[in-house]
Enzyme design. Structure first.
Site, PDB file in Angstrom:
ATOM      1  N   LEU A 120       1.011  -1.196  -0.016  1.00 11.16           N
ATOM      2  CA  LEU A 120       0.014   0.004   0.152  1.00 11.16           C
ATOM      3  C   LEU A 120       0.905   1.194   0.000  1.00 11.16           C
ATOM      4  CD1 LEU A 120      -2.913  -0.302   2.605  1.00 11.16           C
ATOM      5  CD2 LEU A 120      -3.140   0.083   0.243  1.00 11.16           C
ATOM      6  N   ASP A 121       0.868   2.319  -0.685  1.00 12.78           N
ATOM      7  CA  ASP A 121       1.593   3.200  -1.018  1.00 12.78           C
ATOM      8  C   ASP A 121       1.340   4.163   0.275  1.00 12.78           C
ATOM      9  OD1 ASP A 121      -0.237   5.547  -1.577  1.00 12.78           O
ATOM     10  OD2 ASP A 121      -0.319   4.364  -3.653  1.00 12.78           O
ATOM     11  N   ILE A 122       2.396   5.022   0.479  1.00 12.55           N
ATOM     12  CA  ILE A 122       2.595   5.689   1.703  1.00 12.55           C
ATOM     13  C   ILE A 122       1.334   6.744   1.783  1.00 12.55           C
ATOM     14  CG2 ILE A 122       3.442   7.762   0.630  1.00 12.55           C
ATOM     15  CD1 ILE A 122       5.449   7.688   3.314  1.00 12.55           C
ATOM     16  N   SER A 124      -1.742   5.913   1.052  1.00 10.56           N
ATOM     17  CA  SER A 124      -3.062   5.140   1.106  1.00 10.56           C
ATOM     18  C   SER A 124      -3.298   4.428   2.349  1.00 10.56           C
ATOM     19  CB  SER A 124      -2.960   3.940   0.080  1.00 10.56           C
ATOM     20  OG  SER A 124      -2.861   4.566  -1.297  1.00 10.56           O
TER      21      SER A 124
END
Length: 248
Positions: A120-122, A124
């Site tokens: 999960l990107d930063i 999200s």
């Protein structure tokens, strides 16, 4: 003639363990091929040959934990980078969800080899899986995985009016990223400014890039389900163990 292949690769294909685990078990003498112990790394076998593992390997594997985190904004999924903390930093006794009824006791050794199975990107939030179990990692991020991931995405249309139905259809089926056609997705409106995305792949920043193509700006992105496992009521910044009766 069937081509021989590496024993560790064959063990991974059969879902016995990850390749890394296979190499570890082979080196320890815990793997038999047609009843004979094989302890040399790189050994090749035929797909028809029978692989069995010693009880020690199964016992060690059963001790491996899988942890579910509700990742907040500002944490990275994997290694620490650019001064941001990794999500594994949240795995400490005081952040364990008080509703977690699994009997597993927390021990610092559970942090060893605990890797994210999917990212999960930063920016999200939501369900992030960290696991010591190579079988689960392969199931969730292996090349041939078909496990669905579900997201709620708050968006803003950057053009006049509303997103045309034709562009919603393109989000479902018909977009290309990095020169490759995306697998069909399920994308539908939840309310005026929120879409539900169900994907069976996870390219880097895929949802944000898909939205960008059709003129949507992502304001918030939350993963709420991976396969049959849901985020549920797990509070942001807290974690729990995957229960024995749960599977992705």
């Amino acid at each position: 003639m069937t081509e021989p292949l590496r024993l560790s690769k064959r063990m991974s294909e059969l879902g016995l363990c990850s390749r890394r685990e296979a190499d570890e078990w082979i080196a320890r003498g815990w793997v038999r091929v047609d009843g004979k112990v094989v302890s040399e790394l790189g050994t090749k076998i035929l797909p028809t040959q029978k692989i069995t593992i010693e009880r020690q390997a199964a016992a060690e594997q059963s001790k491996r934990v899988t942890i579910l985190i509700n990742k907040p904004v500002g944490y990275v999924s994997g290694q620490a980078e650019d001064g941001y903390k990794p999500a594994v930093a949240l795995v400490k006794p005081e952040a364990r969800w008080k509703e977690d009824k699994t009997p597993t006791q927390f021990h610092p050794t559970q942090l060893r080899s605990l890797v994210p199975a999917g990212r999960l990107d930063i920016d999200s939030v939501g369900l992030l899986v960290l696991t010591q179990d190579g079988r689960i990692a392969k199931q969730l991020i292996g090349e041939d995985t078909s496990i669905e991931k579900e997201y709620l995405v708050r968006v803003q249309y950057t053009k006049p009016g509303r997103l045309p139905d034709a562009d919603l259809q393109r989000l479902n089926h018909g977009l290309t990223l990095d020169g490759r056609k995306l697998l069909p997705a399920k994308v539908s409106w939840q309310n005026d400014d929120q879409l539900r995305f169900i994907l069976r792949e996870g390219k880097k920043r895929q949802i944000r890039r898909m939205c960008d193509i059709v003129g949507l700006k992502v304001l918030g992105l939350k993963r709420v389900r991976i396969g049959r496992v849901k985020l549920g009521d797990l509070p942001a910044g807290q974690w729990r163990y995957l229960r024995e009766d749960e599977s992705f």
